[in-house]
Design an enzyme around this catalytic site. Structure first.
Site, PDB file in Angstrom:
ATOM      1  N   GLY A  46       0.819  -1.204   0.000  1.00 45.90           N
ATOM      2  CA  GLY A  46       0.000   0.000   0.000  1.00 45.90           C
ATOM      3  C   GLY A  46       0.845   1.243   0.000  1.00 45.90           C
ATOM      4  N   GLN A  51       3.013  10.036   1.306  1.00 46.93           N
ATOM      5  CA  GLN A  51       4.332   9.386   1.207  1.00 46.93           C
ATOM      6  C   GLN A  51       5.093   9.819  -0.040  1.00 46.93           C
ATOM      7  OE1 GLN A  51       2.547   5.256   2.044  1.00 46.93           O
ATOM      8  NE2 GLN A  51       4.607   5.118   2.890  1.00 46.93           N
ATOM      9  N   CYS A  88       6.235  -0.346   6.612  1.00 46.64           N
ATOM     10  CA  CYS A  88       5.825   0.835   5.851  1.00 46.64           C
ATOM     11  C   CYS A  88       6.957   1.233   4.917  1.00 46.64           C
ATOM     12  CB  CYS A  88       5.526   1.975   6.826  1.00 46.64           C
ATOM     13  SG  CYS A  88       5.052   3.513   6.034  1.00 46.64           S
ATOM     14  N   LEU A  89       6.623   1.605   3.693  1.00 48.11           N
ATOM     15  CA  LEU A  89       7.663   1.999   2.733  1.00 48.11           C
ATOM     16  C   LEU A  89       8.369   3.277   3.156  1.00 48.11           C
ATOM     17  CD1 LEU A  89       5.822   1.161  -0.617  1.00 48.11           C
ATOM     18  CD2 LEU A  89       7.650  -0.158   0.487  1.00 48.11           C
ATOM     19  N   HIS A 134      -2.284   7.178   7.363  1.00 52.49           N
ATOM     20  CA  HIS A 134      -1.359   8.115   6.717  1.00 52.49           C
ATOM     21  C   HIS A 134      -2.067   9.418   6.329  1.00 52.49           C
ATOM     22  CE1 HIS A 134       2.546   6.236   6.201  1.00 52.49           C
ATOM     23  NE2 HIS A 134       2.034   5.123   5.703  1.00 52.49           N
TER      24      HIS A 134
HETATM   25 CO    CO Z   1       2.910   3.281   5.426  1.00 53.13          CO
END
Ligand code: CO
Length: 151
Positions: A46, A51, A88-89, A134
């Site tokens: 996701g 982000q 999380c990326l 987020h």
């Molecule tokens: Co994330």
């Protein structure tokens, strides 16, 4: 399409509240397409617009249950609990234990602005909750029980 840069925690952009999408235009399509390319490249489950430094209520989720584009998503029902590891990326190489609802019912819009309702469970529900957090400036590290760990 173009891959975008995924900003890393604790970049202050990740703590900001995102704005509702009111215009469903070509710019939104480009954002969604770029986010998909960025997510595919990073092999993630996701990605949320903040982000990639865009403070709009847009996120995508890609799991075994399918590929979802969520615009202005809202959790309207949450039931049960699940406790498991999450990553999380924007927090590269780290994982932490987070308790989430097992099943969520989410009201959102698609890229044309049409209303959609999704009911998802398990890992997909975890991903929906993580991405929607987020949009409210919440990174999962604030919800981790115990310490972050590697792998
Ligand atoms: Co994330």
């Amino acid at each position: 399409m173009a891959k975008r840069i995924i900003i890393q925690y604790p970049n202050p952009i990740l703590s900001k509240q995102c704005r509702e999408v009111t215009t469903f235009d070509r710019n939104l399509e480009i954002l969604l397409e770029d986010m998909k390319e960025t997510l595919d490249d990073a092999n993630g489950a996701g990605l949320a617009a903040p982000q990639v430094s865009v403070l709009k209520r847009v996120c995508i989720v890609d799991t075994d249950d399918g590929f979802f584009e969520l615009i202005n998503p809202e959790i309207i029902e949450a039931t049960g609990t699940q406790t498991g590891d999450e990553g999380c990326l924007s927090v590269k190489g780290k994982y932490g234990t987070v308790t989430r609802a097992e099943t969520v019912k989410v009201k959102a819009q698609d890229r044309t602005g049409a209303p959609r309702i999704y009911t998802v469970s398990g890992f997909t529900a975890r991903a929906f909750q993580h991405e929607i957090d987020h949009l409210n400036g919440i990174v999962y590290v604030s919800k981790v029980q115990g310490e972050l760990h590697k792998g």
